[in-house]
Motif scaffolding. Structure first.
Motif, PDB file in Angstrom:
ATOM      1  N   GLY A   9       0.788  -1.193  -0.028  1.00 63.72           N
ATOM      2  CA  GLY A   9       0.108   0.003   0.139  1.00 63.72           C
ATOM      3  C   GLY A   9       0.549   1.268   0.131  1.00 63.72           C
ATOM      4  O   GLY A   9       0.414   2.398   0.466  1.00 63.72           O
ATOM      5  N   VAL A  10       2.121   1.203  -0.661  1.00 61.68           N
ATOM      6  CA  VAL A  10       2.960   2.588  -0.814  1.00 61.68           C
ATOM      7  C   VAL A  10       2.125   3.247  -1.585  1.00 61.68           C
ATOM      8  O   VAL A  10       1.765   2.828  -3.004  1.00 61.68           O
ATOM      9  CB  VAL A  10       4.391   2.219  -1.325  1.00 61.68           C
ATOM     10  CG1 VAL A  10       5.107   3.217  -1.408  1.00 61.68           C
ATOM     11  CG2 VAL A  10       4.871   1.198  -0.098  1.00 61.68           C
ATOM     12  N   LYS A  11       1.901   4.615  -1.405  1.00 65.78           N
ATOM     13  CA  LYS A  11       1.074   5.564  -2.472  1.00 65.78           C
ATOM     14  C   LYS A  11       1.913   5.810  -3.666  1.00 65.78           C
ATOM     15  O   LYS A  11       1.418   5.988  -4.568  1.00 65.78           O
ATOM     16  CB  LYS A  11       0.776   6.765  -1.608  1.00 65.78           C
ATOM     17  CG  LYS A  11      -0.214   6.579  -0.536  1.00 65.78           C
ATOM     18  CD  LYS A  11      -0.323   8.222   0.050  1.00 65.78           C
ATOM     19  CE  LYS A  11      -0.838   7.838   1.367  1.00 65.78           C
ATOM     20  NZ  LYS A  11      -0.258   8.980   2.285  1.00 65.78           N
ATOM     21  N   SER A  12       3.168   5.900  -3.520  1.00 65.29           N
ATOM     22  CA  SER A  12       3.759   6.450  -4.899  1.00 65.29           C
ATOM     23  C   SER A  12       5.352   5.540  -4.817  1.00 65.29           C
ATOM     24  O   SER A  12       6.182   5.501  -3.840  1.00 65.29           O
ATOM     25  CB  SER A  12       3.830   7.701  -5.020  1.00 65.29           C
ATOM     26  OG  SER A  12       4.785   8.202  -5.838  1.00 65.29           O
ATOM     27  N   ARG A  71       8.289   2.814 -16.961  1.00 63.79           N
ATOM     28  CA  ARG A  71       6.793   2.668 -16.952  1.00 63.79           C
ATOM     29  C   ARG A  71       6.201   2.173 -15.500  1.00 63.79           C
ATOM     30  O   ARG A  71       5.142   2.482 -15.164  1.00 63.79           O
ATOM     31  CB  ARG A  71       6.364   1.432 -17.994  1.00 63.79           C
ATOM     32  CG  ARG A  71       6.434   1.842 -19.192  1.00 63.79           C
ATOM     33  CD  ARG A  71       6.446   0.466 -20.157  1.00 63.79           C
ATOM     34  NE  ARG A  71       7.273  -0.581 -19.727  1.00 63.79           N
ATOM     35  CZ  ARG A  71       7.175  -1.876 -19.903  1.00 63.79           C
ATOM     36  NH1 ARG A  71       6.364  -2.303 -20.578  1.00 63.79           N
ATOM     37  NH2 ARG A  71       8.045  -2.817 -19.464  1.00 63.79           N
ATOM     38  N   TYR A  72       6.998   1.599 -14.772  1.00 65.59           N
ATOM     39  CA  TYR A  72       6.519   1.159 -13.381  1.00 65.59           C
ATOM     40  C   TYR A  72       6.681   2.022 -12.294  1.00 65.59           C
ATOM     41  O   TYR A  72       6.113   1.783 -11.204  1.00 65.59           O
ATOM     42  CB  TYR A  72       7.500   0.002 -12.917  1.00 65.59           C
ATOM     43  CG  TYR A  72       7.461  -1.276 -13.837  1.00 65.59           C
ATOM     44  CD1 TYR A  72       6.545  -2.156 -13.815  1.00 65.59           C
ATOM     45  CD2 TYR A  72       8.341  -1.592 -14.803  1.00 65.59           C
ATOM     46  CE1 TYR A  72       6.230  -3.415 -14.811  1.00 65.59           C
ATOM     47  CE2 TYR A  72       8.328  -2.558 -15.601  1.00 65.59           C
ATOM     48  CZ  TYR A  72       7.326  -3.526 -15.575  1.00 65.59           C
ATOM     49  OH  TYR A  72       7.378  -4.725 -16.429  1.00 65.59           O
ATOM     50  N   VAL A  73       6.969   3.268 -12.582  1.00 63.10           N
ATOM     51  CA  VAL A  73       7.237   4.336 -11.559  1.00 63.10           C
ATOM     52  C   VAL A  73       6.071   5.353 -11.698  1.00 63.10           C
ATOM     53  O   VAL A  73       5.769   5.587 -12.653  1.00 63.10           O
ATOM     54  CB  VAL A  73       8.576   4.964 -11.831  1.00 63.10           C
ATOM     55  CG1 VAL A  73       8.795   6.178 -11.178  1.00 63.10           C
ATOM     56  CG2 VAL A  73       9.666   3.990 -11.357  1.00 63.10           C
ATOM     57  N   ASP A  74       5.616   5.942 -10.517  1.00 66.45           N
ATOM     58  CA  ASP A  74       4.640   6.861 -10.641  1.00 66.45           C
ATOM     59  C   ASP A  74       5.119   8.218 -10.719  1.00 66.45           C
ATOM     60  O   ASP A  74       4.458   8.958 -11.150  1.00 66.45           O
ATOM     61  CB  ASP A  74       3.989   6.672  -9.192  1.00 66.45           C
ATOM     62  CG  ASP A  74       3.240   5.408  -8.772  1.00 66.45           C
ATOM     63  OD1 ASP A  74       2.522   4.877  -9.576  1.00 66.45           O
ATOM     64  OD2 ASP A  74       3.856   4.771  -7.903  1.00 66.45           O
ATOM     65  N   HIS A  75       6.394   8.498 -10.206  1.00 64.69           N
ATOM     66  CA  HIS A  75       6.960   9.743 -10.018  1.00 64.69           C
ATOM     67  C   HIS A  75       8.249   9.750 -10.574  1.00 64.69           C
ATOM     68  O   HIS A  75       9.042   9.084  -9.743  1.00 64.69           O
ATOM     69  CB  HIS A  75       6.795  10.158  -8.665  1.00 64.69           C
ATOM     70  CG  HIS A  75       7.283  11.683  -8.549  1.00 64.69           C
ATOM     71  ND1 HIS A  75       6.566  12.657  -8.598  1.00 64.69           N
ATOM     72  CD2 HIS A  75       8.506  11.950  -8.194  1.00 64.69           C
ATOM     73  CE1 HIS A  75       7.531  13.677  -8.351  1.00 64.69           C
ATOM     74  NE2 HIS A  75       8.740  13.453  -7.987  1.00 64.69           N
ATOM     75  N   ILE A  76       8.758  10.741 -11.418  1.00 63.74           N
ATOM     76  CA  ILE A  76       9.929  10.863 -11.874  1.00 63.74           C
ATOM     77  C   ILE A  76      10.343  12.448 -11.567  1.00 63.74           C
ATOM     78  O   ILE A  76       9.830  13.256 -11.876  1.00 63.74           O
ATOM     79  CB  ILE A  76      10.224  10.712 -13.419  1.00 63.74           C
ATOM     80  CG1 ILE A  76       9.614   9.472 -13.767  1.00 63.74           C
ATOM     81  CG2 ILE A  76      11.688  10.848 -13.628  1.00 63.74           C
ATOM     82  CD1 ILE A  76       9.655   9.162 -15.300  1.00 63.74           C
ATOM     83  N   SER A  82       4.049   8.520 -15.984  1.00 64.41           N
ATOM     84  CA  SER A  82       4.555   9.002 -14.632  1.00 64.41           C
ATOM     85  C   SER A  82       4.281  10.378 -14.602  1.00 64.41           C
ATOM     86  O   SER A  82       4.317  11.246 -15.597  1.00 64.41           O
ATOM     87  CB  SER A  82       5.850   8.669 -14.512  1.00 64.41           C
ATOM     88  OG  SER A  82       6.236   7.254 -15.110  1.00 64.41           O
ATOM     89  N   GLU A  83       4.246  10.912 -13.252  1.00 66.25           N
ATOM     90  CA  GLU A  83       4.214  12.318 -13.176  1.00 66.25           C
ATOM     91  C   GLU A  83       5.820  12.788 -13.197  1.00 66.25           C
ATOM     92  O   GLU A  83       6.680  12.238 -12.983  1.00 66.25           O
ATOM     93  CB  GLU A  83       3.722  12.698 -11.474  1.00 66.25           C
ATOM     94  CG  GLU A  83       3.992  13.966 -11.219  1.00 66.25           C
ATOM     95  CD  GLU A  83       3.631  14.437  -9.811  1.00 66.25           C
ATOM     96  OE1 GLU A  83       2.768  15.447  -9.476  1.00 66.25           O
ATOM     97  OE2 GLU A  83       4.133  13.804  -8.821  1.00 66.25           O
ATOM     98  N   LEU A  84       5.937  13.956 -13.866  1.00 61.00           N
ATOM     99  CA  LEU A  84       7.364  14.380 -14.322  1.00 61.00           C
ATOM    100  C   LEU A  84       7.548  15.605 -13.603  1.00 61.00           C
ATOM    101  O   LEU A  84       6.748  16.582 -13.838  1.00 61.00           O
ATOM    102  CB  LEU A  84       7.285  14.377 -15.847  1.00 61.00           C
ATOM    103  CG  LEU A  84       8.754  15.116 -16.034  1.00 61.00           C
ATOM    104  CD1 LEU A  84      10.020  14.241 -15.956  1.00 61.00           C
ATOM    105  CD2 LEU A  84       8.966  15.193 -17.609  1.00 61.00           C
ATOM    106  N   ALA A  85       8.503  15.786 -12.679  1.00 66.48           N
ATOM    107  CA  ALA A  85       8.778  16.949 -11.839  1.00 66.48           C
ATOM    108  C   ALA A  85      10.316  17.420 -12.237  1.00 66.48           C
ATOM    109  O   ALA A  85      10.960  16.432 -12.330  1.00 66.48           O
ATOM    110  CB  ALA A  85       8.722  16.734 -10.197  1.00 66.48           C
ATOM    111  N   ILE A  86      10.635  18.470 -12.581  1.00 63.70           N
ATOM    112  CA  ILE A  86      11.719  18.893 -12.951  1.00 63.70           C
ATOM    113  C   ILE A  86      12.470  19.521 -11.844  1.00 63.70           C
ATOM    114  O   ILE A  86      11.795  20.511 -11.155  1.00 63.70           O
ATOM    115  CB  ILE A  86      11.680  19.891 -14.073  1.00 63.70           C
ATOM    116  CG1 ILE A  86      11.457  19.483 -15.555  1.00 63.70           C
ATOM    117  CG2 ILE A  86      13.394  20.448 -14.213  1.00 63.70           C
ATOM    118  CD1 ILE A  86      12.147  18.295 -16.136  1.00 63.70           C
ATOM    119  N   GLN A  87      13.634  19.282 -11.403  1.00 59.45           N
ATOM    120  CA  GLN A  87      14.324  19.711 -10.284  1.00 59.45           C
ATOM    121  C   GLN A  87      15.476  20.640 -10.519  1.00 59.45           C
ATOM    122  O   GLN A  87      16.219  20.238 -11.272  1.00 59.45           O
ATOM    123  CB  GLN A  87      14.771  18.479  -9.625  1.00 59.45           C
ATOM    124  CG  GLN A  87      15.282  18.565  -8.207  1.00 59.45           C
ATOM    125  CD  GLN A  87      16.280  17.444  -7.682  1.00 59.45           C
ATOM    126  OE1 GLN A  87      17.429  17.428  -8.110  1.00 59.45           O
ATOM    127  NE2 GLN A  87      15.461  16.606  -7.165  1.00 59.45           N
TER     128      GLN A  87
END
Ligand code: SF4
Length: 280
Positions: free
Chosen positions: A128-131, A151-156, A196-201
């Motif tokens: 039950g890990v959310k992300s 493809r298996y990852v929710d957040h990049i 996946s959600e893509l966040a730029i850091q």
């Protein structure tokens, strides 16, 4: 099973990965309270020595020991079963919001990434890990096999500190084979091919070279160039921050003036990007 038993014999094992004295050298570390990811467990695929395609002047892990531009099986430090078994052991003891591939180097340089991410996905779903997330320096996103793994990852969470090749070489110090345009191309490819959600850091900094020259990556020109690039990438969000822990390299790195960070952030917002600014 703990990594101190099996992988890091020189680290005194306390029998509890969540209090591991090996810290970022442990295979599973945390949970840490992440500003972006909530309560997060980290997965470190390079616990013995840092493996990265960059050697950023501000790196919190110190200098890169193995600098490679693509996965190399001779650099495997921990196998998939070890990662999964240690993580399972930790998940049986504590709760976490997220599991993130991060740690001592660039996780996409792990040669068995696709299989590992598939196993991590199953484990996260079971517990039950959310992300499930990955922190990457974006240098390998142009490769099909890396995109298949993601493809298996929710957040990049993808690093992009600069908008020009010249500053890329000075601040991120990539392998010679890695060109700035390939990084941008990889990010665009990831956006197009992954759900996946893509966040730029973006990490903003002042760097004073040995010769006393000041290099910054947050001028208004930097911001406008970055806005142009990001409009093409179309990330879900842009996270802007600065150095908030002591850097482990010997370079002279300083935080920018807060107002200049705000100006940089505003230019990106005015270009239609969703931005979060972390001042501390
Ligand atoms: S990409 Fe990340 S791990 Fe690699 S040198 Fe830069 S900050 Fe350190």
């Amino acid at each position: 099973m703990t990594c101190a038993d099996k992988i890091i014999p020189y680290s005194p094992c306390v029998g509890d990965c969540t209090r591991c004295p090996a810290k970022h050298r442990a295979v599973i570390y945390g949970p840490v309270q992440s500003r972006r990811r909530g309560r997060s467990l980290g997965v470190n695929l390079f616990p013995l020595k840092k493996v990265c395609s960059f050697d950023c002047i501000y790196c919190l892990r110190g200098r890169t020991i193995v600098k490679i531009d693509r996965p190399d099986i001779s650099q495997v430090q921990v196998n998939i079963d070890q990662v999964i078994n240690i993580l399972k052991d930790v998940l049986n003891k504590i709760e976490t919001d997220t599991v993130d591939l991060s740690g001592n180097g660039e996780p996409t340089l792990y040669p068995y990434l696709e299989e590992l991410c598939s196993e991590l996905r199953k484990l996260c779903d079971e517990y039950g890990v959310k992300s499930l997330g990955i922190f990457t320096n974006s240098s390998t996103l142009k490769y099909e096999n890396i995109l298949r793994a993601l493809r298996y990852v929710d957040h990049i969470e993808a690093k992009l500190d600069v908008s020009l090749e010249e500053k890329f070489k000075i601040i991120n110090r990539p392998c010679e084979t890695i060109k700035f345009k390939d990084v941008i191309e990889g990010l665009m490819k990831a956006r197009k091919n992954l759900n996946s959600e893509l966040a730029i850091q973006i990490l903003l900094l002042r760097y004073i070279t040995d010769k006393g020259e000041l290099i910054v990556n947050y001028s208004e020109d930097d911001a406008y160039n970055m806005a142009n690039i990001l409009q093409k990438i179309e990330p879900d969000i842009v996270n802007i921050y600065t150095v908030y822990r002591p850097v482990l390299t010997s370079y002279k790195i300083e935080k920018p003036d807060i107002e200049l960070m705000r100006t940089y952030s505003k230019i990106l917002e005015n270009a239609g990007l969703k931005v979060r600014l972390f001042i501390e």
